[in-house]
Design an enzyme around this catalytic site. Structure first.
Site, mmCIF file in Angstrom:
data_model
loop_
_atom_site.group_PDB
_atom_site.id
_atom_site.type_symbol
_atom_site.label_atom_id
_atom_site.label_comp_id
_atom_site.label_asym_id
_atom_site.label_seq_id
_atom_site.Cartn_x
_atom_site.Cartn_y
_atom_site.Cartn_z
ATOM 1 C CB SER A 24 32.790 44.503 47.425
ATOM 2 O OG SER A 24 32.248 43.199 47.194
ATOM 3 C CE LYS A 65 30.946 43.720 43.514
ATOM 4 N NZ LYS A 65 31.654 44.093 44.653
#
Length: 185
Positions: A41, A82
């Protein structure tokens, strides 16, 4: 006399080891901790299996900044890595693969390499906050996060805004593998 000297030396070594283990535990629990990147990700910025150092003290005295790479507790009882895109009170929107925060276009230099490789469609689909979190702004006490690999990231578009209280810390140092050692942005 010799016997007592050995006992004293053993006790000194035992104390030194206990202090060292205690300090290591305090550092790991309260200051810094290692984490392993799990998944794709955050590619190409971070690779699956990269080992990083998480700074746990930065947000106890300060707040996240836009574009910080953060580690937080996700709803699945797992920690996610993230990038902070929206801060409390911000509006966030993507149009034509361009980020707009509070109506201003913001560059994302960390995506340049990936955008150059993606030719068939935009890296980030068009969206507004209202479409993703049912709010026009990032709620107070929360941040809006995205993975750099926008096509394969479970982030605020799916799990909602992340409570700042759930953030463990920020990370910018890869220490393993050695070939990737250094700071990431």
């Amino acid at each position: 006399m010799n016997e007592e000297k050995k006992k004293n030396e053993t006790w000194e070594w035992t104390k030194a080891l206990l202090i060292a283990f205690g300090l290591a535990a305090i550092i790991r629990v309260f200051l810094f901790t290692p984490i392993v990147v799990d998944g794709e990700s955050m590619m190409p910025t971070l690779e699956n299996g990269d080992r990083m150092i998480v700074n746990k003290i930065g947000y106890t005295v300060g707040k996240p900044d836009r574009f910080d790479i953060v580690v937080f507790h996700a709803p699945e009882q797992k920690d996610y890595i993230k990038r902070v895109i929206g801060l409390p009170g911000d509006t966030v929107e993507y149009r034509n693969d361009i980020l707009y925060v509070n109506g201003k276009q913001l560059p994302e230099p960390y995506l340049e390499q990936y955008k150059a490789e993606v030719v068939d469609s935009p890296l980030t689909e068009d969206f507004t906050l209202e479409q993703k979190i049912q709010s026009t702004t990032v709620p107070e006490g929360h941040v809006f996060v995205l993975g750099d690999n926008r096509r394969k990231s479970k982030d605020s578009r799916h799990i909602g805004a992340v409570a700042i209280d759930e953030i463990i810390g920020n990370t910018s140092i890869v220490f393993w593998p050695i070939k990737d050692f250094g700071f990431v942005k």
